[in-house]
Design a protein around this motif. Sequence first.
Motif, short mmCIF file in Angstrom:
data_model
loop_
_atom_site.label_atom_id
_atom_site.label_comp_id
_atom_site.label_asym_id
_atom_site.label_seq_id
_atom_site.Cartn_x
_atom_site.Cartn_y
_atom_site.Cartn_z
N PHE A 247 7.18 -11.79 32.60
CA PHE A 247 8.45 -11.52 31.92
C PHE A 247 8.43 -10.11 31.34
CE2 PHE A 247 9.37 -16.20 31.20
CZ PHE A 247 10.55 -16.17 31.91
N SER A 248 7.27 -9.71 30.80
CA SER A 248 7.18 -8.40 30.15
C SER A 248 7.42 -7.26 31.14
CB SER A 248 5.80 -8.22 29.50
OG SER A 248 5.61 -9.19 28.51
N VAL A 249 6.89 -7.39 32.36
CA VAL A 249 7.11 -6.36 33.38
C VAL A 249 8.60 -6.31 33.73
CG1 VAL A 249 6.64 -5.67 35.76
CG2 VAL A 249 4.79 -6.54 34.33
N LEU A 250 9.20 -7.49 33.85
CA LEU A 250 10.63 -7.58 34.14
C LEU A 250 11.43 -6.94 33.02
CD1 LEU A 250 12.74 -8.89 36.09
CD2 LEU A 250 12.76 -10.83 34.54
N ARG A 251 11.01 -7.21 31.77
CA ARG A 251 11.69 -6.67 30.61
C ARG A 251 11.61 -5.16 30.58
NH1 ARG A 251 11.76 -10.02 26.91
NH2 ARG A 251 12.14 -11.27 28.75
N ALA A 252 10.42 -4.61 30.92
CA ALA A 252 10.25 -3.15 30.92
C ALA A 252 11.15 -2.53 31.99
CB ALA A 252 8.79 -2.80 31.19
N THR A 253 11.26 -3.21 33.13
CA THR A 253 12.15 -2.73 34.20
C THR A 253 13.60 -2.73 33.72
OG1 THR A 253 10.61 -3.77 35.74
CG2 THR A 253 12.65 -2.98 36.66
N MET A 254 13.98 -3.78 32.98
CA MET A 254 15.33 -3.85 32.43
C MET A 254 15.55 -2.74 31.39
SD MET A 254 15.71 -7.96 32.00
CE MET A 254 16.82 -7.88 30.62
N ALA A 255 14.50 -2.44 30.62
CA ALA A 255 14.60 -1.38 29.61
C ALA A 255 14.86 -0.03 30.28
CB ALA A 255 13.32 -1.33 28.78
N ILE A 256 14.19 0.19 31.42
CA ILE A 256 14.41 1.44 32.18
C ILE A 256 15.88 1.51 32.61
CG2 ILE A 256 13.87 2.65 34.34
CD1 ILE A 256 10.97 1.56 34.04
N GLU A 257 16.39 0.39 33.12
CA GLU A 257 17.79 0.34 33.57
C GLU A 257 18.75 0.68 32.43
OE1 GLU A 257 19.16 0.03 36.53
OE2 GLU A 257 17.20 -0.16 37.50
N ARG A 258 18.45 0.20 31.22
CA ARG A 258 19.35 0.40 30.08
C ARG A 258 19.29 1.81 29.53
NH1 ARG A 258 17.17 -3.09 25.77
NH2 ARG A 258 18.62 -1.94 24.48
N SER A 259 18.22 2.55 29.85
CA SER A 259 17.97 3.82 29.16
C SER A 259 18.69 4.99 29.82
CB SER A 259 16.47 4.09 29.15
OG SER A 259 16.02 4.36 30.47
N ASP A 260 18.78 6.10 29.04
CA ASP A 260 19.25 7.38 29.59
C ASP A 260 18.04 8.24 29.96
OD1 ASP A 260 22.04 6.88 28.99
OD2 ASP A 260 21.52 7.19 26.89
N VAL A 261 17.00 8.16 29.12
CA VAL A 261 15.81 9.00 29.29
C VAL A 261 14.58 8.11 29.22
CG1 VAL A 261 14.48 10.91 28.30
CG2 VAL A 261 16.97 10.97 28.19
N CYS A 262 13.60 8.35 30.09
CA CYS A 262 12.32 7.60 30.05
C CYS A 262 11.20 8.55 29.62
CB CYS A 262 11.98 7.03 31.42
SG CYS A 262 13.06 5.69 31.92
N LYS A 278 2.81 4.08 39.50
CA LYS A 278 3.76 2.98 39.74
C LYS A 278 4.85 2.94 38.66
CE LYS A 278 1.31 0.07 42.84
NZ LYS A 278 -0.09 -0.13 42.51
N VAL A 279 4.41 3.09 37.40
CA VAL A 279 5.34 3.06 36.27
C VAL A 279 6.34 4.21 36.39
CG1 VAL A 279 5.52 3.34 33.76
CG2 VAL A 279 3.69 1.94 34.72
N ALA A 280 5.81 5.42 36.67
CA ALA A 280 6.68 6.59 36.81
C ALA A 280 7.63 6.41 37.99
CB ALA A 280 5.82 7.84 37.01
N GLY A 281 7.12 5.77 39.05
CA GLY A 281 7.95 5.53 40.25
C GLY A 281 9.17 4.68 39.93
N LEU A 282 9.00 3.70 39.04
CA LEU A 282 10.13 2.83 38.66
C LEU A 282 11.25 3.65 38.01
CD1 LEU A 282 8.27 -0.27 37.14
CD2 LEU A 282 9.61 -0.25 39.23
N ALA A 283 10.85 4.56 37.11
CA ALA A 283 11.85 5.40 36.43
C ALA A 283 12.50 6.37 37.41
CB ALA A 283 11.18 6.17 35.30
N HIS A 284 11.70 6.92 38.33
CA HIS A 284 12.21 7.86 39.34
C HIS A 284 13.21 7.17 40.26
CE1 HIS A 284 12.15 11.07 42.33
NE2 HIS A 284 11.89 10.16 43.25
N GLU A 285 12.83 5.97 40.73
CA GLU A 285 13.72 5.21 41.63
C GLU A 285 15.02 4.84 40.93
OE1 GLU A 285 13.39 4.46 44.90
OE2 GLU A 285 11.64 5.78 44.81
N ALA A 286 14.94 4.56 39.62
CA ALA A 286 16.14 4.18 38.87
C ALA A 286 17.03 5.40 38.58
CB ALA A 286 15.75 3.50 37.57
#
Length: 441
Positions: A247-262, A278-286
Amino acid sequence: MRPLVAIVGRPNVGKSMLFNKLCGQRLSIVEDTPGVTRDRLYAQCEWRNRTFDIVDTGGIEPGTDDQILSFMREQAEIAISTATVIVFVCDVKTGMTASDQEVANMLLRSGKPVVLAVNKADQVGRENPDVYEFYNLGLGDPIAVSAVHGHGTGDLLDACFEYFPPDDEEEDDDDTIKVAIIGKPNVGKSSLVNRILGQERVIVSNVAGTTRDAVDSVFENEKGKFLFIDTAGMRKKSKVDDRIEKFSVLRATMAIERSDVCLILIDAQEGVTEQDTKVAGLAHEAGKACIIVVNKWDVIEKDGKTMDKMRKDVMRDLSYMTYAPIIFISALTGQRVDRLFDLITYVNNQSAMRITTGMLNSVLADATARVQPPTDKGRRLKIYYMTQIGIKPPHFVCFCNDARLFHFSYQRYLENQIRATFGLEGTPIRLTIRQKEDKEG
């Protein structure tokens, strides 16, 4: 300021399930393990045309010695001190306990208005007589609710509504920059939030995986208004066998979606690990504006070249994010933390930049004159024009005669030319290729 409703109670009485039911989405992790909710977790709700905030807290264990449990109690106390009205949740199935009485006494001492919710009254129709014993807490009429089915939640919100202050025109929060703080466990995400806020807003502990929920903190200074979302550290998938951790990984992914800046936090001692990429890749892809924050810089032995070497290593390992600025900080000592605000505002503005079609096409004409578009079997790529169709991230569309000729390396070349002219630092760029027949051109 919007009214704030705090949900408190001892562990495992169903606070998080009630929180999820009231805000209408699955924000809080719900598990049958006591102590799953550790930090304060916020959401926005609406009732009777009034918008208010609701906060879920970790269970209060009066007089506990456990380190994490005492942290949870502190978090709940902070929530109580800032709340407009408190919803005290008890469990009808276990009945009134000594812990309930202690929490009730603590709430009475706070002097805040309290609404008593007796949860797990799941039967429809007849009222459960066990609810009446909760009158003994001295908190007024208990309201029987079922967080699972939603019974009684309307009465509960009506009771809270009575304590809301008059509805003044609440200011618009559109100018608030939402910042997600992401990274693998134990890189100092919570310490950074606490350093910025100057209070123990998030539980900080050396136990990896302390933060499980994404937590919001509003902060305002002369540089502007910021909403910091501290996220649970993201571990490798193979290590995510615990359901709560998933759930926490999912939550962090949702947090990235909600944000303007990571803010992508990296441990200066370890450098960029596979998990960091991998973490940076999620923000880049978003498509989010990003800043690479190298934390724990205070513990590194330095000479004149240490920072340059580290910068080169980071850029090599995160080669797809060369647009992201890198800053070296220490959340522990506060070194350079104040510089983050200017950088956050800057990259946020860059990702929202609009460029006129005229300016884009003069850059395009200059770029194609310098480096000829590629050919294949005698057919040359013709680029007719380019226009911007979106921001956050900047999104451009190129119209050409044959999309198959538009080689990836030429796309990269054009992207570099746009960056060289307009900056766009800290933000990815989206480039879409559209084919337009010659006769239309």
